[in-house]
Write an enzyme that holds these catalytic residues in place. Structure first.
Site, PDB file in Angstrom:
ATOM      1  N   CYS A 194     -15.000  23.514  20.090  1.00 21.35           N
ATOM      2  CA  CYS A 194     -14.019  22.428  20.218  1.00 21.35           C
ATOM      3  C   CYS A 194     -12.979  23.021  21.042  1.00 21.35           C
ATOM      4  CB  CYS A 194     -13.778  21.564  19.062  1.00 21.35           C
ATOM      5  SG  CYS A 194     -12.923  22.567  17.888  1.00 21.35           S
ATOM      6  N   GLU A 249     -16.284  19.336  23.752  1.00 20.87           N
ATOM      7  CA  GLU A 249     -16.942  20.601  23.161  1.00 20.87           C
ATOM      8  C   GLU A 249     -17.800  21.263  24.169  1.00 20.87           C
ATOM      9  OE1 GLU A 249     -16.562  20.194  19.619  1.00 20.87           O
ATOM     10  OE2 GLU A 249     -17.957  21.596  19.012  1.00 20.87           O
TER      11      GLU A 249
END
Ligand SMILES: C[S@@+](CC[C@H](N)C(=O)[O-])C[C@H]1O[C@@H](n2cnc3c(N)ncnc32)[C@H](O)[C@@H]1O
Length: 548
Positions: free
Chosen positions: A502, A540
């Site tokens: 992330c 992400e």
């Protein structure tokens, strides 16, 4: 286009005025992507020139103060922004200048032409001549737009400013009819609702590319251009977890001042650029059941507000209804028949209650207070992508290591394709649920093993895994991997590494370390962003590394 500058007196004191300016390097509000706030101006109205823009500009009386030099934490959002600024000012900065001495005082109102969207979601503009090269970060503005902004703090080579108005909006990028949230422009949660979803995905691809340029320390020829970002099937109504919070004003409680007046209760999310909570009645990026539950939960807090001694964070988590534990045994056929086709969603607020989610054909359960990805709609495409990447070789891998495995998302969804799977995770509770989930999905006990501990500890347990047929999936927290883990991974030498993150900036650093330390025994085969967080600047990133 030549930009002009209007300097104004600093905003006079007003109710709800900006609290103290934060220390350098410290971010404010729930969102750490820089700082800004849209005062009382609604973003829709900000598209028309306000009367104040045409008044004679006044010179701010405040002196420009030298900012304290505070080290920027590597890979923090300040650092990411600083790298964007250096690249943007490359041509302008002929000689090294003082990077801490802002040419514009706090409170100055400036007219700017936006140069680009930074990786942190704020726009970046260059101060026009005669100012020396310096940038201004303003939220909710888009490349090419002419905007007015009011400066409220300085950092290294940048002043942060509130968006006051958009003088000439971008025909290409801005479409205010797309905005679905009444709080957009004030709430720190979303940055991109005014952009088409396709454009959001394009910007996120750029973020991945820039992260590798700025943080991997790899030669450009070793880094492939990021593949187009994979869209989230839902781009509103996707968030399966929200955590609205509220404060209880301490002074008023102490002195009893205004004790006869009703409380000003604000339950919601951080206000962009302020240490304040924005009262939020609905959040269009959250799922339907969470929004349905939010109203009654807010009313309940308001009713009992007198009983709170301090503020609190509420938890609302979307869950499938699960059968009662005494009705069925985990993994039994009865459990399957109870759940098949029975997809009613409910909102869970107890941190210890179990959440149930489906990812493709797999079921997951975990305590509401523990980690699980927050966008269920994209988890099947994400896990399918990882599966296809690991299987895209002539010699199929047989063993899988799932490092930072949480409650088993990758181990379990990939398990049918491997003869052995080993997961490692620091949270004992998540490991307990990874084991529970393996059972729930009828995975034989001797196939999947899970270990509680630091990620690097896994290498002691997988000494019998053949490195040439082993794939390692790595999905660490935002700070990335510890060196101890990377060293162990390098000495183990798996056939492939799938690095899911992330925080693409720490991912770029870690991938750079693996490639450099192994003297390019691995190839960075592909990079791709996945949109787990539509309407926000987050992305992400999935990097596939293959041993040559
Ligand atoms: C981004 S989450 C990924 C979890 C899981 N892969 C998933 O997608 O559900 C990162 C996980 O790393 C765990 N973690 C943090 N530091 C760790 C460490 N040093 N060693 C092992 N696990 C760690 C956290 O508890 C968290 O569950």
């Amino acid at each position: 286009m030549q930009a002009s500058i209007h300097e104004r007196s600093p905003t006079p004191d007003r109710p709800g005025k900006r609290p103290r300016l934060e220390k350098e390097g410290e971010s404010i509000g729930a969102d750490s992507l820089g700082a800004s706030h849209l005062d009382s101006i609604d973003i829709e109205n900000a598209l028309t020139v306000t009367a104040s823009a045409q008044q004679k500009p006044k010179q701010s009386k405040k002196k420009t103060r030298k900012i304290k030099h505070v080290a920027i934490e590597p890979y923090s959002s300040d650092d990411v922004l600083y790298h964007d600024i250096i690249a943007l000012l490359k041509k302008e900065r002929k000689e090294p200048e003082d990077e801490w001495d802002s040419p514009v005082p706090i409170g100055t109102e400036i007219e700017l032409t936006v140069s680009e969207l930074s990786s942190t979601g704020d726009s970046l503009s260059i101060l026009p001549a005669p100012y020396r090269p310096w940038t201004v970060a303003v939220p909710f503005a888009l490349p090419g737009e002419r905007i007015r902004a009011r400066v409220f703090r300085h950092a290294r080579l940048v002043s942060y400013a509130d968006l006051v108005g958009v003088e000439s909006p971008s025909d290409e990028l801005r479409d205010m009819s797309l905005v679905k949230c009444q709080y957009f422009g004030k709430c720190a949660g979303c940055q991109y609702q005014m952009m088409s979803y396709e454009d959001q995905l394009k910007f996120k691809k750029k973020v991945v590319d820039k992260a590798y340029e700025n943080f991997s320390e790899l030669l450009p020829e070793l880094v492939p251009s990021a593949l187009p970002t994979i869209a989230s099937p839902k781009n509103y109504g996707y968030r399966t977890k929200i955590t609205p919070h509220f404060d209880v004003p301490p002074k008023r409680r102490k002195t009893g001042e205004n004790a006869d007046k009703p409380w000003d209760v604000r339950i919601g999310f951080g206000e962009k650029g302020r240490r304040a909570v924005l009262d939020i009645e609905e959040c269009p990026i959250a799922t339907e059941v969470l929004n349905e539950a939010l109203g009654p939960i807010r009313e309940d807090v308001k009713r009992r507000f007198d009983t709170y001694k301090k503020g609190a964070t509420l938890l609302l988590r979307d869950s499938l209804v699960r059968p009662k534990p005494d009705e069925v045994e985990a993994g039994s056929e009865a459990m399957e028949s109870l759940t098949e086709g029975f997809e009613k969603h409910v909102c869970i607020t107890d941190y210890h209650a179990l959440i149930r989610e489906r990812v493709g054909d797999f079921l997951f359960e975990y305590p509401a207070g523990s980690f699980f990805q927050n966008n269920n709609s994209v988890l099947e495409p994400l896990t399918a992508y990882v599966r296809e990447a690991v299987l895209a070789t002539e010699t199929l891998p047989t063993h899988l290591v799932d490092a930072y495995c949480g409650s088993g998302l990758f181990s379990i969804t990939l398990s049918p394709h491997f003869s052995r799977v080993a997961g490692v995770e620091i949270s004992k509770e998540s490991i307990e649920y990874a084991k529970h989930n393996a059972k729930l999905n009828k995975i034989p006990e001797d196939k999947c093993t899970f270990h509680a501990g630091k990620a690097e500890a896994i290498f002691d347990s997988v000494k019998d895994f053949p490195a040439a047929q082993t794939v390692i999936v790595v999905d660490p927290p935002r700070k990335g991997c510890d060196l101890a883990f990377l060293n162990q991974l390098i000495s183990f030498g798996p056939a492939a590494v799938v690095y899911v993150s992330c925080n693409v900036h720490t991912q770029a650093r870690d991938v750079g370390i693996i490639l450099k330390e192994t003297e390019n025994k691995y190839k960075l085969e592909s990079l791709r962003g996945f949109d787990l967080f539509p309407q926000t600047a987050h992305v992400e990133s999935v990097a596939i590394l293959r041993k040559l």
